[in-house]
Write a protein that holds these residues in place. Structure first.
Motif, PDB file in Angstrom:
ATOM      1  N   ARG A   1       0.853  -1.182   0.000  1.00  0.00           N
ATOM      2  CA  ARG A   1       0.000   0.000   0.000  1.00  0.00           C
ATOM      3  C   ARG A   1       0.890   1.232   0.000  1.00  0.00           C
ATOM      4  O   ARG A   1       1.917   1.269   0.671  1.00  0.00           O
ATOM      5  CB  ARG A   1      -0.867  -0.033   1.260  1.00  0.00           C
ATOM      6  N   ARG A   2       0.496   2.242  -0.761  1.00  0.00           N
ATOM      7  CA  ARG A   2       1.187   3.536  -0.797  1.00  0.00           C
ATOM      8  C   ARG A   2       2.688   3.389  -1.018  1.00  0.00           C
ATOM      9  O   ARG A   2       3.498   3.787  -0.193  1.00  0.00           O
ATOM     10  CB  ARG A   2       0.929   4.319   0.467  1.00  0.00           C
ATOM     11  N   GLN A   3       3.038   2.845  -2.132  1.00  0.00           N
ATOM     12  CA  GLN A   3       4.445   2.686  -2.489  1.00  0.00           C
ATOM     13  C   GLN A   3       4.901   3.916  -3.267  1.00  0.00           C
ATOM     14  O   GLN A   3       4.424   4.167  -4.366  1.00  0.00           O
ATOM     15  CB  GLN A   3       4.634   1.423  -3.325  1.00  0.00           C
ATOM     16  N   ARG A   4       5.831   4.654  -2.682  1.00  0.00           N
ATOM     17  CA  ARG A   4       6.330   5.885  -3.308  1.00  0.00           C
ATOM     18  C   ARG A   4       7.753   5.660  -3.804  1.00  0.00           C
ATOM     19  O   ARG A   4       8.583   5.106  -3.090  1.00  0.00           O
ATOM     20  CB  ARG A   4       6.329   7.031  -2.311  1.00  0.00           C
TER      21      ARG A   4
ATOM     22  N   ILE B   1      -0.825  -2.365  -4.514  1.00  0.00           N
ATOM     23  CA  ILE B   1      -0.295  -3.394  -5.399  1.00  0.00           C
ATOM     24  C   ILE B   1      -0.946  -4.688  -4.949  1.00  0.00           C
ATOM     25  O   ILE B   1      -0.862  -5.064  -3.766  1.00  0.00           O
ATOM     26  CB  ILE B   1       1.234  -3.476  -5.320  1.00  0.00           C
ATOM     27  N   VAL B   2      -1.644  -5.345  -5.880  1.00  0.00           N
ATOM     28  CA  VAL B   2      -2.415  -6.539  -5.533  1.00  0.00           C
ATOM     29  C   VAL B   2      -2.083  -7.673  -6.503  1.00  0.00           C
ATOM     30  O   VAL B   2      -1.631  -7.451  -7.615  1.00  0.00           O
ATOM     31  CB  VAL B   2      -3.934  -6.243  -5.537  1.00  0.00           C
ATOM     32  N   ARG B   3      -2.339  -8.900  -6.034  1.00  0.00           N
ATOM     33  CA  ARG B   3      -2.082 -10.084  -6.849  1.00  0.00           C
ATOM     34  C   ARG B   3      -3.297 -11.012  -6.782  1.00  0.00           C
ATOM     35  O   ARG B   3      -3.899 -11.207  -5.730  1.00  0.00           O
ATOM     36  CB  ARG B   3      -0.854 -10.828  -6.329  1.00  0.00           C
ATOM     37  N   ARG B   4      -3.605 -11.594  -7.937  1.00  0.00           N
ATOM     38  CA  ARG B   4      -4.589 -12.680  -8.006  1.00  0.00           C
ATOM     39  C   ARG B   4      -4.033 -13.664  -9.024  1.00  0.00           C
ATOM     40  O   ARG B   4      -3.940 -13.346 -10.214  1.00  0.00           O
ATOM     41  CB  ARG B   4      -5.966 -12.175  -8.419  1.00  0.00           C
ATOM     42  N   GLY B   5      -3.633 -14.823  -8.533  1.00  0.00           N
ATOM     43  CA  GLY B   5      -3.012 -15.807  -9.416  1.00  0.00           C
ATOM     44  C   GLY B   5      -1.707 -15.265  -9.970  1.00  0.00           C
ATOM     45  O   GLY B   5      -0.839 -14.830  -9.227  1.00  0.00           O
ATOM     46  N   ARG B   6      -1.579 -15.259 -11.290  1.00  0.00           N
ATOM     47  CA  ARG B   6      -0.362 -14.799 -11.962  1.00  0.00           C
ATOM     48  C   ARG B   6      -0.464 -13.340 -12.418  1.00  0.00           C
ATOM     49  O   ARG B   6       0.388 -12.865 -13.153  1.00  0.00           O
ATOM     50  CB  ARG B   6      -0.056 -15.691 -13.173  1.00  0.00           C
ATOM     51  N   MET B   7      -1.506 -12.634 -11.984  1.00  0.00           N
ATOM     52  CA  MET B   7      -1.701 -11.230 -12.364  1.00  0.00           C
ATOM     53  C   MET B   7      -1.340 -10.324 -11.187  1.00  0.00           C
ATOM     54  O   MET B   7      -1.831 -10.519 -10.072  1.00  0.00           O
ATOM     55  CB  MET B   7      -3.150 -10.973 -12.770  1.00  0.00           C
ATOM     56  N   VAL B   8      -0.498  -9.345 -11.447  1.00  0.00           N
ATOM     57  CA  VAL B   8      -0.175  -8.313 -10.466  1.00  0.00           C
ATOM     58  C   VAL B   8      -0.734  -7.003 -11.018  1.00  0.00           C
ATOM     59  O   VAL B   8      -0.458  -6.627 -12.155  1.00  0.00           O
ATOM     60  CB  VAL B   8       1.348  -8.194 -10.242  1.00  0.00           C
ATOM     61  N   ALA B   9      -1.546  -6.335 -10.202  1.00  0.00           N
ATOM     62  CA  ALA B   9      -2.145  -5.062 -10.618  1.00  0.00           C
ATOM     63  C   ALA B   9      -1.623  -3.943  -9.725  1.00  0.00           C
ATOM     64  O   ALA B   9      -1.577  -4.079  -8.500  1.00  0.00           O
ATOM     65  CB  ALA B   9      -3.664  -5.133 -10.543  1.00  0.00           C
TER      66      ALA B   9
ATOM     67  N   ARG C   1      10.149  -5.792  -7.800  1.00  0.00           N
ATOM     68  CA  ARG C   1       9.904  -6.244  -6.418  1.00  0.00           C
ATOM     69  C   ARG C   1       8.707  -7.194  -6.319  1.00  0.00           C
ATOM     70  O   ARG C   1       8.646  -8.017  -5.409  1.00  0.00           O
ATOM     71  CB  ARG C   1       9.607  -5.061  -5.505  1.00  0.00           C
ATOM     72  N   TYR C   2       7.732  -7.052  -7.211  1.00  0.00           N
ATOM     73  CA  TYR C   2       6.457  -7.748  -7.045  1.00  0.00           C
ATOM     74  C   TYR C   2       6.091  -8.704  -8.177  1.00  0.00           C
ATOM     75  O   TYR C   2       5.283  -9.611  -7.977  1.00  0.00           O
ATOM     76  CB  TYR C   2       5.332  -6.719  -6.871  1.00  0.00           C
ATOM     77  N   VAL C   3       6.622  -8.497  -9.353  1.00  0.00           N
ATOM     78  CA  VAL C   3       6.267  -9.313 -10.512  1.00  0.00           C
ATOM     79  C   VAL C   3       7.345 -10.376 -10.709  1.00  0.00           C
ATOM     80  O   VAL C   3       8.525 -10.050 -10.836  1.00  0.00           O
ATOM     81  CB  VAL C   3       6.120  -8.434 -11.778  1.00  0.00           C
TER      82      VAL C   3
END
Length: 118
Positions: free
Chosen positions: A33-36, A45-53, A88-90
């Protein structure tokens, strides 16, 4: 900071909290949350399965204001920040996108998926 700005900041945080709950109910896992970063900020930043939004959240007082809350300039800032944050996330094999969640009192959230396409 003016009292108007402080209240807007508070409302923005409440909107982000509501957005987190709504996205969790839709099956997303909140990663951050709130990544600057120097290029800008990503609200969620959220994930569901293989999708990062990478999600931009906008809260407005009315549905009409809500629908005008996002523009290409704001989306470009989110996209630049997402580019910096992605490593960092994908993970390998993941897909990523930029989403927008528009909120207004008494209205269902308006979730715009894949809002940024350069």
């Amino acid at each position: 900071m003016t009292s108007r700005r402080i209240e807007a900041e508070r409302q923005g945080r409440r909107g982000e909290t509501f957005a987190m709950v709504w996205l969790r109910l839709a099956g997303w896992r909140v990663l951050a949350r709130r990544q600057r970063v120097g290029a800008g900020e990503v609200d969620l930043i959220v994930r569901r399965g293989r999708m990062v939004a990478f999600v931009e959240v906008k809260w407005r007082a009315t549905a009409a204001d809500r629908d005008l809350a996002i523009d290409a300039r704001r989306l470009q800032r989110v996209a630049r920040a997402a580019e910096v944050l992605a490593p960092r996330y994908v993970r390998d094999g993941d897909d990523m996108r930029i989403d927008v969640l528009l909120l207004a009192p008494g209205r269902w959230p308006r979730h715009i998926t894949n809002a940024w396409q350069p």
